[in-house]
Design a protein around this motif. Structure first.
Motif, short mmCIF file in Angstrom:
data_model
loop_
_atom_site.label_atom_id
_atom_site.label_comp_id
_atom_site.label_asym_id
_atom_site.label_seq_id
_atom_site.Cartn_x
_atom_site.Cartn_y
_atom_site.Cartn_z
N PHE A 1 -63.82 53.55 -67.69
CA PHE A 1 -64.31 53.60 -69.07
C PHE A 1 -63.75 54.77 -69.89
O PHE A 1 -63.29 54.55 -71.02
N TYR B 1 -60.53 44.08 -69.30
CA TYR B 1 -59.73 45.25 -68.94
C TYR B 1 -58.24 44.92 -68.90
O TYR B 1 -57.40 45.78 -69.19
N ALA C 1 -65.68 49.99 -63.15
CA ALA C 1 -65.90 49.95 -64.60
C ALA C 1 -66.21 51.33 -65.17
O ALA C 1 -65.67 51.73 -66.20
N THR C 2 -67.08 52.08 -64.49
CA THR C 2 -67.49 53.39 -65.02
C THR C 2 -66.37 54.42 -64.93
O THR C 2 -66.24 55.29 -65.80
N ASN D 1 -64.97 39.84 -67.20
CA ASN D 1 -64.64 41.25 -66.99
C ASN D 1 -63.14 41.48 -66.84
O ASN D 1 -62.58 42.43 -67.40
N ARG E 1 -61.61 53.52 -73.12
CA ARG E 1 -62.21 53.72 -74.43
C ARG E 1 -61.27 54.40 -75.42
O ARG E 1 -61.45 54.29 -76.64
N ALA F 1 -64.00 48.36 -74.05
CA ALA F 1 -64.29 49.17 -72.87
C ALA F 1 -65.79 49.21 -72.59
O ALA F 1 -66.22 49.13 -71.43
N LEU F 2 -66.60 49.31 -73.65
CA LEU F 2 -68.05 49.32 -73.49
C LEU F 2 -68.56 47.96 -73.04
O LEU F 2 -69.43 47.86 -72.17
N GLU G 1 -62.59 51.23 -77.70
CA GLU G 1 -63.91 51.64 -77.23
C GLU G 1 -64.88 50.47 -77.13
O GLU G 1 -65.69 50.40 -76.21
N HIS H 1 -66.92 45.88 -71.29
CA HIS H 1 -66.52 45.74 -69.89
C HIS H 1 -67.55 46.39 -68.96
O HIS H 1 -67.93 45.80 -67.94
N VAL H 2 -68.00 47.57 -69.31
CA VAL H 2 -69.01 48.25 -68.48
C VAL H 2 -70.30 47.44 -68.44
O VAL H 2 -70.90 47.23 -67.38
#
Length: 247
Positions: A71, A154, A67-68, A150, A75, A82-83, A79, A85-86
């Motif tokens: 990102f 993505y 995830a990180t 999740n 994003r 994407a946030l 964005e 998802h993290v």
């Protein structure tokens, strides 16, 4: 472009590592999670159970890593998602970690049971039942319920951005919906955990992760899509893929 290729390879490796360690971890837990004599078997296979816990901790790190690392790329296209998802991946990792703690606590209970001269069997089994139940619920909520959320996030961005061939995110969104449904059916007792139906409903999302992992390792992200987005960002165009991406 080189940094994007490295990121893609790292994500692919982490997806595979997460899948492998998840299977190994669950397999190594067998002595302490299965059978009526789990309080004895757990202590007898202490190192095996601890190794299973370590495998699941590697799973946690791998899941957060996917995830990180994705990102900064995701994003650019959306964005907000994407946030999300993290954040939800971190939540999934936390749930899995609680499951690991429950199994290791059960191992401690098993050791105390075997060390006691005349143990109160009823109280030990009552505590063991609670700890096993915690693991079972975390296994349902983490790798099933949260995994579905999740994956669909993505996969949606991948589908809209064309960072990978569209058949991959289509499989991902389909698999995410099925594993989410499996989690709901298990929650309400319609099907059992680790059942044939559970495995069938989970297969598409597992296939998606492995296909995506191999694609990212071998091919990486679509460079033309990344180049187009870099151009739009440089020109001050909106980042949201719904309004700015090519159809």
């Amino acid at each position: 472009m080189n940094s994007n290729k490295k990121a893609a390879k790292m994500v692919g490796v982490l997806f595979i590592l997460a899948a492998v360690t998840a299977v190994i971890g669950l397999t190594l837990y067998s002595p302490i999670l299965k059978g009526p004599d789990y309080l004895i078997k757990g202590s007898e296979h202490s190192n095996q159970v601890i190794t299973g816990g370590l495998m699941e901790l590697i799973l946690v790190v791998s899941a957060v890593g996917t995830a990180t690392i994705m990102f900064p790329i995701l994003r650019k296209y959306n964005e907000t998602i994407a946030l999300w998802h993290v954040c939800f991946r971190f939540l999934e990792a936390m749930i899995i970690t609680v499951g690991v703690i429950s199994v290791l606590s059960l191992l401690t209970l098993s050791r105390e049971y075997t060390a006691a001269g005349a143990p109160d069997i009823a109280s030990f089994h009552a505590s063991g039942t609670v700890l096993i139940a915690i693991h079972d619920w975390t296994f349902l909520l983490g790798p099933n319920f949260m995994l579905g959320i999740n994956t669909i996030m993505y996969s949606y961005i991948f589908y809209k951005s064309k960072l990978v061939p569209r058949f991959i995110p289509i499989l991902g969104m389909t698999g995410a919906a099925l594993v989410f449904i499996a989690a709901l059916l298990e929650m309400f007792g319609v099907i059992q955990q680790l059942s044939v139906w559970g495995a069938v409903l989970s297969l598409p999302v597992a296939a998606n992760e492995m296909i995506l992992a191999v694609w990212l390792i071998v091919k990486g992200f679509n460079e033309s899509s990344l180049a187009d987005m870099s151009t739009k960002i440089a020109s001050g165009a909106p980042l949201e893929i719904m309004s700015s991406s090519k159809k």
